[in-house]
Scaffold this motif. Structure first.
Motif, PDB file in Angstrom:
ATOM      1  N   ASP A  37      -3.284  50.136 -14.021  1.00  0.00           N
ATOM      2  CA  ASP A  37      -2.192  50.012 -15.047  1.00  0.00           C
ATOM      3  C   ASP A  37      -2.790  48.816 -15.955  1.00  0.00           C
ATOM      4  O   ASP A  37      -2.848  47.729 -15.668  1.00  0.00           O
ATOM      5  CB  ASP A  37      -0.881  49.149 -14.251  1.00  0.00           C
ATOM      6  N   SER A  38      -3.231  49.316 -17.118  1.00  0.00           N
ATOM      7  CA  SER A  38      -3.923  48.474 -18.051  1.00  0.00           C
ATOM      8  C   SER A  38      -2.982  47.346 -18.600  1.00  0.00           C
ATOM      9  O   SER A  38      -3.676  46.550 -19.084  1.00  0.00           O
ATOM     10  CB  SER A  38      -4.203  49.175 -19.533  1.00  0.00           C
ATOM     11  N   ARG A  39      -1.672  47.402 -18.430  1.00  0.00           N
ATOM     12  CA  ARG A  39      -0.985  46.212 -18.751  1.00  0.00           C
ATOM     13  C   ARG A  39      -0.976  45.090 -17.706  1.00  0.00           C
ATOM     14  O   ARG A  39      -0.509  43.834 -18.166  1.00  0.00           O
ATOM     15  CB  ARG A  39       0.477  46.858 -18.842  1.00  0.00           C
TER      16      ARG A  39
END
Length: 256
Positions: free
Chosen positions: A187-189
């Motif tokens: 999850d790049s966030r």
């Protein structure tokens, strides 16, 4: 001759089975002939590819313990070019029953020797343990994909797996290579996910796949429908990620 790739990590819940099912389906979509060998007693890869485990007459267990013909254990799936040798809960007991057999570490290797020419890729879904069945799978394989979850304890246990691979290379299968480390549930966030990615990349460099498997709802839902994500929702991120991974593996192996 088909390439045999084991998917292994003794840590559970890292996405081994999800990767096996969806990588296999993606390779078949790219017109490769693929066989999945479900070497996990939980049989999730079998049910995830639409096999009703209750109705299976001949599984990997019968091949290993009862010396059944491997061809009797091959089932077709809803995807052209994708077959599976299903698992069964009985496989839990197979490790004990195999202990007295000669060359017990090489049973899966022998099993696949007669059919490997019929497939481009054979993917073995290993159980989350380093028991005799997993040792068998790594002894049979040409290479191993190691899924790594983008979570805090991700790198814990990898050293144990790498040590097992080293021992198998020394004693049982000198040809065994690492196909690559695959980052899953990304999850790049999340800052942590990016930190794990950087750390794995720093440790293992070019052994890390360029493709990352992102967290994706459709990817989580598809096994409950007995479908790989590419059949469940071809436009989903999960489907695109696995297709990219399949292309990366094909390109890597075509240059060998």
């Amino acid at each position: 001759m088909g390439k045999i790739i084991a998917l292994a990590n003794q840590k559970g819940g890292v996405g081994k089975t999800t990767t096996t099912i969806n990588l296999a389906a993606s390779l078949a979509t790219l017109e490769k002939s693929v066989l999945v060998v479900d070497a996990d007693p939980q049989a999730n890869a079998s049910s995830g590819l639409g096999v009703n485990v209750q109705e299976v007459d001949c599984s990997l267990y019968e091949c290993l313990v009862d010396k059944a013909d491997v061809r009797d254990a091959i089932y077709t799936t809803d995807i052209d070019g994708l077959d599976i040798i299903p698992s069964h809960i009985d496989l839990v007991g197979a490790e004990i029953e195999m202990l007295n057999l000669e060359n017990r570490e090489k049973l899966i290797s022998r099993l696949l020797a007669s059919i490997r020419d019929e497939y481009d890729y054979i993917l073995i879904d290993c159980s989350p343990s380093l028991g005799l069945i997993t040792v068998n799978s790594l002894t049979a394989a040409d290479s191993v994909i190691i899924p790594v979850q983008c979570e805090y304890f991700a790198l814990e246990g990898i050293s144990k797996l790498l040590n097992t691979i080293k021992i198998i290379k020394q004693k049982l299968n000198p040809q065994l290579e690492i196909e690559g480390f695959l980052l899953t549930m990304y999850d790049s966030r999340l800052r942590l996910a990016n930190q794990i990615y950087d750390e794995v990349k720093r440790h293992f460099q070019e052994l890390v796949f360029k493709t990352v498997i992102q967290r994706n709802v459709k990817l989580s839902e598809s096994p409950s429908h007995g479908l790989p994500v590419i059949l469940y929702d071809a436009d989903s991120t999960g489907a695109k990620n696995h297709l990219a991974l399949a292309k990366e593996i094909i390109n890597k192996n075509s240059s060998l």
